[in-house]
Motif scaffolding. Sequence first.
Motif, PDB file in Angstrom:
ATOM      1  N   GLN A   1       9.946 -17.352   2.942  1.00 38.91           N
ATOM      2  CA  GLN A   1       9.357 -17.690   3.813  1.00 38.91           C
ATOM      3  C   GLN A   1       7.607 -17.750   3.938  1.00 38.91           C
ATOM      4  O   GLN A   1       7.167 -17.184   2.858  1.00 38.91           O
ATOM      5  N   GLU A   2       7.154 -18.713   4.639  1.00 41.22           N
ATOM      6  CA  GLU A   2       5.611 -18.847   4.619  1.00 41.22           C
ATOM      7  C   GLU A   2       5.023 -17.535   5.225  1.00 41.22           C
ATOM      8  O   GLU A   2       5.483 -16.980   6.288  1.00 41.22           O
ATOM      9  N   ARG A   3       3.976 -16.778   4.336  1.00 39.71           N
ATOM     10  CA  ARG A   3       3.474 -15.642   4.661  1.00 39.71           C
ATOM     11  C   ARG A   3       2.353 -15.896   5.605  1.00 39.71           C
ATOM     12  O   ARG A   3       1.509 -16.795   5.536  1.00 39.71           O
ATOM     13  N   MET A   4       2.236 -15.196   6.904  1.00 37.68           N
ATOM     14  CA  MET A   4       1.185 -15.333   7.720  1.00 37.68           C
ATOM     15  C   MET A   4       0.598 -14.039   7.862  1.00 37.68           C
ATOM     16  O   MET A   4       1.105 -12.926   8.214  1.00 37.68           O
ATOM     17  N   SER A   5      -0.554 -13.900   7.358  1.00 35.23           N
ATOM     18  CA  SER A   5      -1.474 -12.608   7.277  1.00 35.23           C
ATOM     19  C   SER A   5      -2.929 -12.978   8.008  1.00 35.23           C
ATOM     20  O   SER A   5      -3.383 -13.929   7.865  1.00 35.23           O
ATOM     21  N   THR A   6      -3.264 -11.769   8.494  1.00 38.36           N
ATOM     22  CA  THR A   6      -4.600 -11.968   9.156  1.00 38.36           C
ATOM     23  C   THR A   6      -5.743 -11.274   8.313  1.00 38.36           C
ATOM     24  O   THR A   6      -6.768 -11.587   8.496  1.00 38.36           O
ATOM     25  N   ILE A   7      -5.533 -10.852   7.279  1.00 39.75           N
ATOM     26  CA  ILE A   7      -6.187 -10.180   6.204  1.00 39.75           C
ATOM     27  C   ILE A   7      -6.156 -10.738   4.709  1.00 39.75           C
ATOM     28  O   ILE A   7      -5.144 -11.377   4.397  1.00 39.75           O
ATOM     29  N   THR A   8      -7.445 -10.914   3.998  1.00 36.52           N
ATOM     30  CA  THR A   8      -7.111 -11.523   2.975  1.00 36.52           C
ATOM     31  C   THR A   8      -6.842 -10.766   1.755  1.00 36.52           C
ATOM     32  O   THR A   8      -6.607  -9.391   2.006  1.00 36.52           O
ATOM     33  N   ARG A   9      -6.637 -11.120   0.539  1.00 35.97           N
ATOM     34  CA  ARG A   9      -6.239 -10.216  -0.682  1.00 35.97           C
ATOM     35  C   ARG A   9      -7.258  -9.254  -0.961  1.00 35.97           C
ATOM     36  O   ARG A   9      -7.159  -7.954  -1.005  1.00 35.97           O
ATOM     37  N   ALA A  10      -8.540  -9.586  -0.937  1.00 32.44           N
ATOM     38  CA  ALA A  10      -9.619  -8.719  -1.279  1.00 32.44           C
ATOM     39  C   ALA A  10      -9.819  -7.610   0.071  1.00 32.44           C
ATOM     40  O   ALA A  10     -10.004  -6.399  -0.468  1.00 32.44           O
ATOM     41  N   GLN A  11      -9.458  -7.977   1.006  1.00 28.99           N
ATOM     42  CA  GLN A  11      -9.616  -6.830   2.250  1.00 28.99           C
ATOM     43  C   GLN A  11      -8.545  -5.848   1.968  1.00 28.99           C
ATOM     44  O   GLN A  11      -8.642  -4.530   2.078  1.00 28.99           O
ATOM     45  N   ALA A  12      -7.234  -6.246   1.605  1.00 26.48           N
ATOM     46  CA  ALA A  12      -6.257  -5.295   1.386  1.00 26.48           C
ATOM     47  C   ALA A  12      -6.583  -4.442   0.101  1.00 26.48           C
ATOM     48  O   ALA A  12      -6.375  -3.371   0.260  1.00 26.48           O
ATOM     49  N   THR A  13      -6.858  -5.106  -0.849  1.00 25.57           N
ATOM     50  CA  THR A  13      -7.245  -4.310  -2.084  1.00 25.57           C
ATOM     51  C   THR A  13      -8.357  -3.368  -1.692  1.00 25.57           C
ATOM     52  O   THR A  13      -8.282  -2.061  -1.979  1.00 25.57           O
ATOM     53  N   ALA A  14      -9.414  -3.553  -0.988  1.00 21.68           N
ATOM     54  CA  ALA A  14     -10.495  -2.727  -0.490  1.00 21.68           C
ATOM     55  C   ALA A  14      -9.982  -1.661   0.198  1.00 21.68           C
ATOM     56  O   ALA A  14     -10.270  -0.403   0.231  1.00 21.68           O
ATOM     57  N   ALA A  15      -8.985  -1.911   1.347  1.00 23.54           N
ATOM     58  CA  ALA A  15      -8.178  -0.880   2.227  1.00 23.54           C
ATOM     59  C   ALA A  15      -7.534   0.197   1.299  1.00 23.54           C
ATOM     60  O   ALA A  15      -7.583   1.546   1.554  1.00 23.54           O
ATOM     61  N   TYR A  16      -6.917  -0.555   0.346  1.00 25.35           N
ATOM     62  CA  TYR A  16      -6.101   0.482  -0.629  1.00 25.35           C
ATOM     63  C   TYR A  16      -7.139   1.464  -1.431  1.00 25.35           C
ATOM     64  O   TYR A  16      -6.758   2.673  -1.485  1.00 25.35           O
ATOM     65  N   ILE A  17      -8.004   1.087  -1.957  1.00 23.16           N
ATOM     66  CA  ILE A  17      -8.850   1.754  -2.911  1.00 23.16           C
ATOM     67  C   ILE A  17      -9.731   2.736  -1.975  1.00 23.16           C
ATOM     68  O   ILE A  17      -9.683   3.969  -2.437  1.00 23.16           O
ATOM     69  N   ALA A  18     -10.001   2.489  -0.676  1.00 30.08           N
ATOM     70  CA  ALA A  18     -10.623   3.400   0.127  1.00 30.08           C
ATOM     71  C   ALA A  18      -9.693   4.586   0.520  1.00 30.08           C
ATOM     72  O   ALA A  18     -10.275   5.693   0.852  1.00 30.08           O
ATOM     73  N   SER A  19      -8.526   4.349   0.705  1.00 33.00           N
ATOM     74  CA  SER A  19      -7.229   5.154   0.951  1.00 33.00           C
ATOM     75  C   SER A  19      -6.635   5.607  -0.108  1.00 33.00           C
ATOM     76  O   SER A  19      -5.622   6.568  -0.198  1.00 33.00           O
TER      77      SER A  19
END
Length: 166
Positions: free
Chosen positions: A112-130
């Motif tokens: 399926q086509e992925r529809m996301s509102t955040i970028t890969r960099a934002q997801a990586t930064a959120a994971y590192i922060a938590s």
Amino acid sequence: MNRRFAAAHASRSSAFAAAILMSAMAGSAIAESPSLDSTPYAGARTRAEVKAEVMAHRSELSAAGSEYRLQSQAQPFAGTRSRAEVQAETLSQPAALSSAANEWTLQANAPQERMSTITRAQATAAYIASRDQVRAMNSEDSGSSYFAQMPRQTGTTLFASNQDQR
């Protein structure tokens, strides 16, 4: 002296109770037998007659023999229209073709086509922060020491009420 006697008596009582329970559970399980019908059965035919009838219809009793016999008697399919007529009818209805194609792609587990509102960099930064919180929640105490170190929220007061809020 009374304490020793009470402790010894309690120990003996629990050992006696355990022995009673073990002996009760050690018995064999006996299932209830089904009710047996004691009236004698006398068939209308003899054993030899039944065997002769079965042997006479042996080919019908065999599943493979019956299947083969049914397949050999079947008439081959003979269509009433030509291949060109069927193709012309199918190509004259493009909407039916596209809906069938869409149905097929839905059932084919296509990616399926992925529809996301955040970028890969934002997801990586959120994971590192938590990451520390994730490590604490997956630790041996399931995060209880992490929550014990967190500052308490004193500004919010919660009240329990039995009235429905609408």
